[in-house]
Design an enzyme around this catalytic site. Sequence first.
Site, PDB file in Angstrom:
ATOM      1  N   GLU A  46      88.169   0.594 162.889  1.00 43.58           N
ATOM      2  CA  GLU A  46      89.626   0.578 162.749  1.00 43.58           C
ATOM      3  C   GLU A  46      90.301  -0.389 163.719  1.00 43.58           C
ATOM      4  O   GLU A  46      91.476  -0.730 163.534  1.00 43.58           O
ATOM      5  CB  GLU A  46      90.188   1.988 162.981  1.00 43.58           C
ATOM      6  CG  GLU A  46      89.811   3.010 161.926  1.00 43.58           C
ATOM      7  CD  GLU A  46      90.548   2.806 160.617  1.00 43.58           C
ATOM      8  OE1 GLU A  46      91.436   1.937 160.557  1.00 43.58           O
ATOM      9  OE2 GLU A  46      90.233   3.515 159.647  1.00 43.58           O
ATOM     10  N   GLU A  80      67.059   9.922 165.292  1.00 44.48           N
ATOM     11  CA  GLU A  80      67.697  10.322 166.548  1.00 44.48           C
ATOM     12  C   GLU A  80      66.695  10.801 167.589  1.00 44.48           C
ATOM     13  O   GLU A  80      67.039  10.987 168.756  1.00 44.48           O
ATOM     14  CB  GLU A  80      68.713  11.431 166.307  1.00 44.48           C
ATOM     15  CG  GLU A  80      68.120  12.754 165.881  1.00 44.48           C
ATOM     16  CD  GLU A  80      69.184  13.828 165.730  1.00 44.48           C
ATOM     17  OE1 GLU A  80      69.115  14.819 166.473  1.00 44.48           O
ATOM     18  OE2 GLU A  80      70.079  13.672 164.880  1.00 44.48           O
TER      19      GLU A  80
END
Length: 307
Positions: free
Chosen positions: A90, A121
């Site tokens: 953004e 992960e």
Amino acid sequence: MTEQALLSELDRLVSEERNPRTMDIDLLSSLAIVRRINDEDHLVPAAVEQVLPQVAQAVDKVVDAFRVGGRLIYLGAGTSGRLGVLDASECPPTFSVPEGMVIGLIAGGVDALQHAIEGAEDDPSLGESDLRNIGLTSHDVVVGIAVSGRTPYVIGGLAYAESIGATTVALSCNPDSTIATMAEIAISPVVGPEILTGSTRLKSGTAQKLVLNMLTTASMIRIGKTYENLMVDVSATNNKLVARASRIVMQATGCGAGEAKRVLALTDNEVKLAILITITGMPVDEARKALKNAGGFLRQAINANKA
């Protein structure tokens, strides 16, 4: 780690506890369920409020990094990684910063944004290699994001970042977590047990999103990307944003729509420049120079060049 050791570790996490306030949630109506969820969500801002001093410390570090050409880098897995990528993506359209000034890295890469990448992960070396691949330097700030505070991908990344002198920040939702003890700054909003046991995309994810919003928004304000509370560095890249640019010029200067459109045409839709020209009456080239002399801070440029 053995299964028994992992179970013992999870037993110690607040985010994995059962919530006594939602034990009967499977018996409720739709309205009662969403009310119960909403009740729990009200706890999140209060938890974030408790860590505002640490968030502000991190903002100061990010601002210092930006001023010397450093970057803000988010590192996470699953929901935590997705939230980092979302916040980073953004920044270019909102503040006209270059791609790569704020980066979101997620365990498993781009595919992990839509699909679970099993095992990604669990490897600490992947966190390090992802940071190496973007050329991490000591000028950068790395924010490791993990609700549990024990995700190996994040631990490996933070350890590497620390080893080369980058600033490290840990964002977790469990007190005294592994990454909190590793990082220079620990941000740990403890929101309590989730509505659904262990579903940390809920309250914990909301808390993380609030903190990430603060990190980028406050940092961008501090480096002059706003005027008052207006997004004066917005990139007018579509019809909605072109209209928003005109509206911002009108709000900042009090001019009409026609004048805002005219001045934006002169500045190739650079909102800051359009506002400065409208308020001071300066020619475009002089206004551009004045803005540069003010370090990009519009308020300073206006005050220095008012008639």
